[in-house]
Design a protein around this motif. Sequence first.
Motif, PDB file in Angstrom:
ATOM      1  N   TYR A   1      43.352  32.103  26.832  1.00 41.97           N
ATOM      2  CA  TYR A   1      44.668  32.704  26.563  1.00 41.97           C
ATOM      3  C   TYR A   1      44.628  33.887  25.516  1.00 41.97           C
ATOM      4  CZ  TYR A   1      45.872  28.651  28.993  1.00 41.97           C
ATOM      5  OH  TYR A   1      45.871  27.785  30.207  1.00 41.97           O
ATOM      6  N   GLY A   2      44.592  35.089  26.144  1.00 48.99           N
ATOM      7  CA  GLY A   2      44.573  36.263  25.403  1.00 48.99           C
ATOM      8  C   GLY A   2      45.684  36.851  25.867  1.00 48.99           C
ATOM      9  N   THR A   3      45.654  38.455  26.070  1.00 51.93           N
ATOM     10  CA  THR A   3      46.554  39.190  26.414  1.00 51.93           C
ATOM     11  C   THR A   3      46.811  38.521  28.013  1.00 51.93           C
ATOM     12  OG1 THR A   3      45.847  41.253  25.484  1.00 51.93           O
ATOM     13  CG2 THR A   3      47.367  41.643  27.390  1.00 51.93           C
ATOM     14  N   GLY A   4      45.820  38.249  28.737  1.00 50.14           N
ATOM     15  CA  GLY A   4      45.948  37.343  30.115  1.00 50.14           C
ATOM     16  C   GLY A   4      45.298  36.203  29.861  1.00 50.14           C
ATOM     17  N   CYS A   5      45.163  35.473  30.947  1.00 56.52           N
ATOM     18  CA  CYS A   5      44.372  34.155  31.019  1.00 56.52           C
ATOM     19  C   CYS A   5      43.463  34.190  31.858  1.00 56.52           C
ATOM     20  CB  CYS A   5      45.530  33.137  31.010  1.00 56.52           C
ATOM     21  SG  CYS A   5      44.594  31.533  31.604  1.00 56.52           S
ATOM     22  N   PHE A   6      42.097  33.813  31.426  1.00 56.78           N
ATOM     23  CA  PHE A   6      41.065  33.694  32.470  1.00 56.78           C
ATOM     24  C   PHE A   6      40.897  31.811  32.623  1.00 56.78           C
ATOM     25  CE2 PHE A   6      40.964  37.867  31.158  1.00 56.78           C
ATOM     26  CZ  PHE A   6      40.486  38.453  32.323  1.00 56.78           C
ATOM     27  N   ALA A   7      40.717  31.510  33.785  1.00 60.66           N
ATOM     28  CA  ALA A   7      40.176  29.996  33.979  1.00 60.66           C
ATOM     29  C   ALA A   7      39.193  29.908  34.724  1.00 60.66           C
ATOM     30  CB  ALA A   7      41.665  29.230  34.535  1.00 60.66           C
ATOM     31  N   VAL A   8      38.004  29.034  34.051  1.00 56.87           N
ATOM     32  CA  VAL A   8      36.853  29.091  34.811  1.00 56.87           C
ATOM     33  C   VAL A   8      36.427  27.715  35.123  1.00 56.87           C
ATOM     34  CG1 VAL A   8      34.326  29.494  34.797  1.00 56.87           C
ATOM     35  CG2 VAL A   8      35.945  31.182  33.806  1.00 56.87           C
ATOM     36  N   LEU A   9      36.271  27.295  36.209  1.00 55.95           N
ATOM     37  CA  LEU A   9      36.019  25.865  36.676  1.00 55.95           C
ATOM     38  C   LEU A   9      34.415  25.695  37.101  1.00 55.95           C
ATOM     39  CD1 LEU A   9      36.565  22.944  37.434  1.00 55.95           C
ATOM     40  CD2 LEU A   9      36.985  24.085  39.995  1.00 55.95           C
ATOM     41  N   ASN A  10      33.648  25.035  36.490  1.00 51.58           N
ATOM     42  CA  ASN A  10      32.380  24.770  36.753  1.00 51.58           C
ATOM     43  C   ASN A  10      32.011  23.918  37.859  1.00 51.58           C
ATOM     44  OD1 ASN A  10      29.639  23.759  36.838  1.00 51.58           O
ATOM     45  ND2 ASN A  10      29.444  23.609  34.597  1.00 51.58           N
ATOM     46  N   THR A  11      31.387  24.619  39.095  1.00 48.22           N
ATOM     47  CA  THR A  11      31.347  23.935  40.294  1.00 48.22           C
ATOM     48  C   THR A  11      29.843  23.477  40.493  1.00 48.22           C
ATOM     49  OG1 THR A  11      30.750  25.955  41.597  1.00 48.22           O
ATOM     50  CG2 THR A  11      33.118  25.249  41.271  1.00 48.22           C
ATOM     51  N   GLY A  12      28.847  23.768  39.607  1.00 48.81           N
ATOM     52  CA  GLY A  12      27.586  23.253  39.539  1.00 48.81           C
ATOM     53  C   GLY A  12      26.525  24.099  40.243  1.00 48.81           C
ATOM     54  N   GLU A  13      25.605  23.475  41.166  1.00 47.24           N
ATOM     55  CA  GLU A  13      24.803  24.297  42.034  1.00 47.24           C
ATOM     56  C   GLU A  13      25.355  24.978  43.071  1.00 47.24           C
ATOM     57  OE1 GLU A  13      21.585  21.745  42.508  1.00 47.24           O
ATOM     58  OE2 GLU A  13      21.040  21.277  40.478  1.00 47.24           O
ATOM     59  N   VAL A  14      26.643  24.594  43.450  1.00 45.95           N
ATOM     60  CA  VAL A  14      27.008  25.102  44.780  1.00 45.95           C
ATOM     61  C   VAL A  14      28.050  25.943  44.508  1.00 45.95           C
ATOM     62  CG1 VAL A  14      28.496  24.203  46.459  1.00 45.95           C
ATOM     63  CG2 VAL A  14      26.989  22.584  45.619  1.00 45.95           C
ATOM     64  N   PRO A  15      27.813  27.147  45.203  1.00 47.94           N
ATOM     65  CA  PRO A  15      28.966  28.268  44.989  1.00 47.94           C
ATOM     66  C   PRO A  15      30.094  28.022  46.044  1.00 47.94           C
ATOM     67  CG  PRO A  15      26.965  29.116  46.421  1.00 47.94           C
ATOM     68  CD  PRO A  15      26.624  27.694  45.551  1.00 47.94           C
TER      69      PRO A  15
ATOM     70  N   LEU B   1      34.359  28.680  39.776  1.00 43.99           N
ATOM     71  CA  LEU B   1      35.551  29.563  40.556  1.00 43.99           C
ATOM     72  C   LEU B   1      36.211  29.902  39.150  1.00 43.99           C
ATOM     73  CD1 LEU B   1      36.885  27.008  43.152  1.00 43.99           C
ATOM     74  CD2 LEU B   1      35.919  29.382  43.595  1.00 43.99           C
ATOM     75  N   GLU B   2      36.779  31.092  39.373  1.00 43.59           N
ATOM     76  CA  GLU B   2      37.404  31.827  38.405  1.00 43.59           C
ATOM     77  C   GLU B   2      38.840  32.420  38.832  1.00 43.59           C
ATOM     78  OE1 GLU B   2      37.189  36.074  35.516  1.00 43.59           O
ATOM     79  OE2 GLU B   2      35.188  34.579  35.657  1.00 43.59           O
ATOM     80  N   GLY B   3      39.805  32.101  38.052  1.00 45.65           N
ATOM     81  CA  GLY B   3      41.003  32.761  38.368  1.00 45.65           C
ATOM     82  C   GLY B   3      41.629  33.535  37.194  1.00 45.65           C
ATOM     83  N   SER B   4      42.503  34.726  37.298  1.00 42.67           N
ATOM     84  CA  SER B   4      42.889  35.378  36.277  1.00 42.67           C
ATOM     85  C   SER B   4      44.643  35.572  36.186  1.00 42.67           C
ATOM     86  CB  SER B   4      42.279  36.757  36.446  1.00 42.67           C
ATOM     87  OG  SER B   4      42.437  37.491  37.297  1.00 42.67           O
ATOM     88  N   ILE B   5      45.157  35.366  35.331  1.00 45.88           N
ATOM     89  CA  ILE B   5      46.633  35.699  34.951  1.00 45.88           C
ATOM     90  C   ILE B   5      46.686  36.960  34.351  1.00 45.88           C
ATOM     91  CG2 ILE B   5      48.737  34.814  33.849  1.00 45.88           C
ATOM     92  CD1 ILE B   5      47.432  32.079  34.326  1.00 45.88           C
ATOM     93  N   PHE B   6      47.510  37.759  34.698  1.00 42.47           N
ATOM     94  CA  PHE B   6      47.823  39.038  33.911  1.00 42.47           C
ATOM     95  C   PHE B   6      48.401  39.026  32.753  1.00 42.47           C
ATOM     96  CE2 PHE B   6      47.827  41.203  38.598  1.00 42.47           C
ATOM     97  CZ  PHE B   6      46.350  41.215  38.419  1.00 42.47           C
ATOM     98  N   ILE B   7      49.456  37.882  32.735  1.00 41.24           N
ATOM     99  CA  ILE B   7      50.367  37.953  31.641  1.00 41.24           C
ATOM    100  C   ILE B   7      50.260  36.615  30.800  1.00 41.24           C
ATOM    101  CG2 ILE B   7      52.552  38.246  30.649  1.00 41.24           C
ATOM    102  CD1 ILE B   7      51.410  41.035  31.322  1.00 41.24           C
ATOM    103  N   ALA B   8      49.868  36.701  29.966  1.00 39.42           N
ATOM    104  CA  ALA B   8      49.884  35.238  28.904  1.00 39.42           C
ATOM    105  C   ALA B   8      50.299  35.579  27.651  1.00 39.42           C
ATOM    106  CB  ALA B   8      48.386  34.673  28.918  1.00 39.42           C
ATOM    107  N   GLY B   9      49.362  35.826  26.536  1.00 35.33           N
ATOM    108  CA  GLY B   9      49.882  36.160  25.240  1.00 35.33           C
ATOM    109  C   GLY B   9      51.014  37.563  25.375  1.00 35.33           C
ATOM    110  N   ALA B  10      50.705  38.493  26.413  1.00 38.73           N
ATOM    111  CA  ALA B  10      51.460  39.626  26.473  1.00 38.73           C
ATOM    112  C   ALA B  10      52.886  39.370  26.651  1.00 38.73           C
ATOM    113  CB  ALA B  10      50.754  40.319  27.808  1.00 38.73           C
ATOM    114  N   VAL B  11      53.230  38.121  27.210  1.00 37.14           N
ATOM    115  CA  VAL B  11      54.769  37.806  27.479  1.00 37.14           C
ATOM    116  C   VAL B  11      55.533  37.486  25.925  1.00 37.14           C
ATOM    117  CG1 VAL B  11      54.621  35.438  27.439  1.00 37.14           C
ATOM    118  CG2 VAL B  11      56.333  36.646  28.765  1.00 37.14           C
ATOM    119  N   VAL B  12      54.532  37.014  24.989  1.00 38.00           N
ATOM    120  CA  VAL B  12      54.860  37.136  23.453  1.00 38.00           C
ATOM    121  C   VAL B  12      55.147  38.406  22.965  1.00 38.00           C
ATOM    122  CG1 VAL B  12      54.485  36.077  21.458  1.00 38.00           C
ATOM    123  CG2 VAL B  12      53.915  34.724  23.413  1.00 38.00           C
TER     124      VAL B  12
END
Length: 495
Positions: free
Chosen positions: A262-276, A299-310
């Motif tokens: 959680y910085g300006t935005g948010c990046f979540a990363v899920l380890n899926t192992g040997e399988v893309p 798998l990765e997902g990004s949120i544009f506004i996290a800390g930036a809302v504060v």
Amino acid sequence: MGYILALDQGTTSSRGIVFDAQMRISAIAQEEFPQHYPDSGWVEHDPSDLWATTAATARAAIEKAGLNASDIAAIGITNQRETTLIWDRKTGKPIHNAIVWQDRRTADFCAKLRADGHEQMITARTGLLADPYFSATKVKYILDQVDGARERARGGELAFGTVDSWLIWNLTGGRVHATDATNAARTMLYDIHKGRWSRTICDLLDIPMELLPDVRDCAADFGVTRADLFGREIPILGVAGDQQAATIGQACFSPGMLKSTYGTGCFAVLNTGEVPVASSNKLLTTIAYQLDGKPTYALEGSIFIAGAVVQWLRDGIKIIRAAPETQGLAEQADPSQDLILVPAFVGLGAPYWKPEVRGAIFGLTRNSGPAEFARAALESVGYQTRDLLDAMQADWAREGAQPVLRVDGGMAANDYAMQFLSDIIGAPVDRPEVLETTALGAAWLAGMRAGVWPDMDEFAKGWAVERQFAPRMDEGPRRARYDRWTRAVNAVLGV
């Protein structure tokens, strides 16, 4: 010789961080550098600023730690991803400013790629979307704009790299032109399944493959520094893009493990192992890390506004003076009011990818005030994270899996935000003792490769939680509140 120097080259500043043999921080040095905005939606960096601030903070961190170069066993590099540079191999001089990951100048070309039906092929090979975010269309732009650049590239006179490659080139005095698999995977030119640059995509974009760096493991030999930089040669043994380095620093080494920064935005990363895992929900398929020639996917997902809302509460509507005030305000908010803030200030990121929509507040009453706004702002980050995690679960569900979310970044220090996050996702949230997880990840790669830090299993055992937030909300209220959020998002989407 158990000390490791991590070079953390970010979007607005460069940092040098020295870790000791027990993986504790000995010293940090940081230096900001200018941002350049030559046109609307364009963002550039002067490549010399990236190198000069990195070199300066590296020296300063060693000095602040009371050490000299002979005490440093190895260097690990982590960097802002996707930012694109091209330079002359003989002189080391860039032919254009660095085009930053945030830059949108190639949006029309990416729209044409989609309209011409190329995105499916691009996604199948790279796991990415046809978007200006990634490096490929930035490379094409520079080659198109600089006279003679494409011909010089075909002749082997020019080199392309993301920021890690630029730093490696300068650190080694031009002896090494290389990147790691995690940075290569963010260029939109790298086939993450075959583990090599895609000639098909390079040909599509008219990018000569002679430009491209050698791709190595995250823990590998990236050469040694010039002796004059620090007083002796130091091996460079670890490289990973910033979000992947944070995943490593959080010891998310097993399939199903999940981290969110959680910085300006948010990046979540899920380890899926040997399988893309191919996403059906507009998440990105990428490489979490690569060791011993074997990629581990994510798998990765990004949120544009996290800390930036504060920041918006502070600088925009000016109801707080400093970010930590939001915790106390949120705790004082009227429980009978239930404001929903959809912070789509610059659109919505994953899993919506709707840059054109804008934000809204729902549920306002005559008595809504700063406390209720602060609570709604913090809760918006929890709701958006739930959106990401639901998309990840839809793409990659494992029977009986009990997710635990590991968090880092500035907002992770906010207890109210983390408790609500746990409540709304219905799962534990772990905040680690070491919050410098990005630098720690890069340092571990180098330290492990150098043989002075523990292997993966021992490193994972050493990961320590500072506080775990467990869900307190019952399923009924959780479902009701998330349904209200979904209706609010649908309203701004016009659904």
